[in-house]
Design an enzyme around this catalytic site. Sequence first.
Site, PDB file in Angstrom:
ATOM      1  N   ALA A  31      -2.064  15.845  -6.803  1.00 40.08           N
ATOM      2  CA  ALA A  31      -1.891  17.141  -6.522  1.00 40.08           C
ATOM      3  C   ALA A  31      -0.546  17.494  -5.643  1.00 40.08           C
ATOM      4  CB  ALA A  31      -3.302  17.797  -6.241  1.00 40.08           C
ATOM      5  N   GLN A  62      -6.285   3.241 -11.084  1.00 39.41           N
ATOM      6  CA  GLN A  62      -6.158   1.617 -12.301  1.00 39.41           C
ATOM      7  C   GLN A  62      -6.173   2.835 -13.542  1.00 39.41           C
ATOM      8  OE1 GLN A  62      -8.960  -0.540 -11.265  1.00 39.41           O
ATOM      9  NE2 GLN A  62      -8.196  -1.053  -9.089  1.00 39.41           N
ATOM     10  N   GLU A 128     -11.928   4.759 -22.449  1.00 40.40           N
ATOM     11  CA  GLU A 128     -12.809   4.811 -21.389  1.00 40.40           C
ATOM     12  C   GLU A 128     -14.339   5.355 -21.955  1.00 40.40           C
ATOM     13  OE1 GLU A 128     -11.141   6.502 -17.741  1.00 40.40           O
ATOM     14  OE2 GLU A 128      -9.496   4.026 -17.825  1.00 40.40           O
ATOM     15  N   HIS A 244     -19.443   5.340  -8.244  1.00 41.62           N
ATOM     16  CA  HIS A 244     -18.224   4.825  -9.807  1.00 41.62           C
ATOM     17  C   HIS A 244     -19.295   3.350 -10.219  1.00 41.62           C
ATOM     18  CE1 HIS A 244     -15.390   2.529 -12.067  1.00 41.62           C
ATOM     19  NE2 HIS A 244     -14.683   3.366 -12.520  1.00 41.62           N
ATOM     20  N   ARG A 290     -20.713   7.781 -16.981  1.00 37.74           N
ATOM     21  CA  ARG A 290     -20.141   6.831 -15.063  1.00 37.74           C
ATOM     22  C   ARG A 290     -21.790   7.255 -14.130  1.00 37.74           C
ATOM     23  NH1 ARG A 290     -14.623   7.752 -12.619  1.00 37.74           N
ATOM     24  NH2 ARG A 290     -13.747   6.018 -14.043  1.00 37.74           N
ATOM     25  N   HIS A 351     -17.649   7.198  -5.240  1.00 37.04           N
ATOM     26  CA  HIS A 351     -15.565   7.323  -6.031  1.00 37.04           C
ATOM     27  C   HIS A 351     -14.736   8.638  -5.900  1.00 37.04           C
ATOM     28  CE1 HIS A 351     -12.989   5.275  -7.770  1.00 37.04           C
ATOM     29  NE2 HIS A 351     -12.777   6.443  -9.472  1.00 37.04           N
ATOM     30  N   ARG A 386     -17.781  13.935 -13.355  1.00 35.76           N
ATOM     31  CA  ARG A 386     -16.251  13.668 -13.742  1.00 35.76           C
ATOM     32  C   ARG A 386     -16.159  12.778 -14.882  1.00 35.76           C
ATOM     33  NH1 ARG A 386     -11.313  11.235 -12.410  1.00 35.76           N
ATOM     34  NH2 ARG A 386     -12.751   9.353 -11.038  1.00 35.76           N
TER      35      ARG A 386
END
Length: 546
Positions: A31, A62, A128, A244, A290, A351, A386
């Site tokens: 950012a 990752q 994902e 996570h 998640r 996380h 998220r």
Amino acid sequence: MSFLPRFSVAVDLKSATTEEFDILIVGSGVAGLYAALKAARYGRVGIVTKEEIAQGSTPYAQGGIAAALCPQDSPAMHLQDTMVAGAGLCSREAVSALVTEGPGHVRELIHLGAQFDMEGDRLVLGKEGAHGVRRIVHAQGDATGREVERALVEQVRNADCEVLERVVVADAVTVDGRCCGAVGFDAETGEPLHLRAKATILATGGAGQLYSTTTNPSVCTGDGIALAYRAGAKVADLEFVQFHPTALAVDLFPKFLISEAVRGEGALLLNEAGERFMPRYDARAELAPRDIVTRAIWEEARRTGTDHVQLDLTAHPLDAIRERFPMIYQTCLEHGIDMAVRPIPVYPTAHYLMGGVKTDLRCHTGVEGLLACGEVACTGVHGANRLASNSMLEGLVFGARAAESAGTLCRQELPEVRTHSAAPRAQAAFTDCRDTLRQLMWDNVGIVRSGGGLARALAKFEELLVLQTAGELRREAVEQANMALLAALIARAALVRQESRGAHYREDYPETDGANWQGRLELSPVPLDETAWELEPEQAFAPERD
Ligand SMILES: Cc1cc2nc3c(=O)[nH]c(=O)nc-3n(C[C@H](O)[C@H](O)[C@H](O)COP(=O)(O)OP(=O)(O)OC[C@H]3O[C@@H](n4cnc5c(N)ncnc54)[C@H](O)[C@@H]3O)c2cc1C
């Protein structure tokens, strides 16, 4: 909360070394660096960062960056997946900006030199959890963040930006409520610095270091959120901390992440008895959002009396694993685990912080002259949970927007600073309480919460806040003061929200309560008591059925 010092350090600005910029950027992750490149055309840009430039969460990322870049995908599909994962609390406007502007910024990143994995002239897209299609660009298999950071650092070094490394920014300097820069100090010598700027952009990242187990590196102590709150900004969505599901369950701090992309490529989660358990919890099984996978692992480990579960990719050929996940494969090997032959022990870990400094879609914090973007900010793109790989995208989209807003602020004249930034010098010598704080957060403000535990933890954090007003120009003292303040704010938000939603799970209120809690919880520094919160209504999202 009954005590909030305006400043965390005692600095006489008149005797501090002064640096003048048009735009000051605090933080050098995706950012901050992207904002710097975009802001350079508006004036003199200074980037200040706590350690060396390439330190922060960004280089650890990752899996990759999510963006609708292929013909089978569209911003509307990306919006739908993001809103569903966000459990009803995403701001549709913010997500719309993210998914429509995102693809252009990813292309620009490629233009700036980031090399993502390609097959011929096509980007290789990964899958994902909770994404309906393959849309994750990645680099060197599982080293996307390292490549993004490398490309941006190289560009910033060639651009007209000044970089000050190993400088800790402690407080915003304000005149009549307008931010005129910041006060900080050299992390090695303690020399005070007055950083004057017409626009200050906070890009200080997240706060995983508040927990005893986290994937976040040491710089992620929530400084930007604490600093902005002390300066009068509101904070929002702080009760939503993402845990996570799959960090490598070995004794490391911070923990090594086993990317969601491993499940995206077909890895299964097995309990102690070797049974696949995710289908019992959610129809999307290992690729559920998640928060759902995390709680399922927590429950399975508890039920079977163990401290981890297994992530099994052994059905995949060795060559494919080594090509797609070279860093994960190598790191597991270093810990005696050949993931091609046996499952990886994993457990959830802190996380990502969905909440942060509340900003509008132009990154304004409500304190004039002070902007925020990236993980430190809360624009509402993530809601209560998220979606994987949306974070670096957020850094790009809102980094660019922050730069634009900074350009406008640069046209204003800066008032003279009349006052001195001052905090009482620490009464007692610094006592390191960070491990105690981290354990309290993990035990009481973690994956599964209750009113009693939250209230007890909050009382301790408030005690710590009074005792440990930093005062000293010392990195760990300032970080601890920030951590105590942010821990109190997170615990307060989690205590106020009497329902379960997304990443926030209360065992005493296990259901989602849309009638009472369909909104974004904002905490304000004024008045300084437990009434200082409000619920900003957010419209629930009804996904389209196909
Ligand atoms: C292991 C891991 C894997 C991840 N994988 C992915 C992924 O695949 N895809 C994805 O989208 N997201 C991923 N994320 C999340 C993502 O990496 C981060 O949310 C994102 O990179 C944050 O970028 P940022 O620029 O906001 O902050 P950061 O990259 O964390 O940078 C913060 C900067 O602020 C500086 N700073 C902090 N406090 C101060 C202070 N007081 N004074 C001066 N400087 C300060 C730090 O030194 C640092 O330079 C992952 C995160 C981790 C930890």
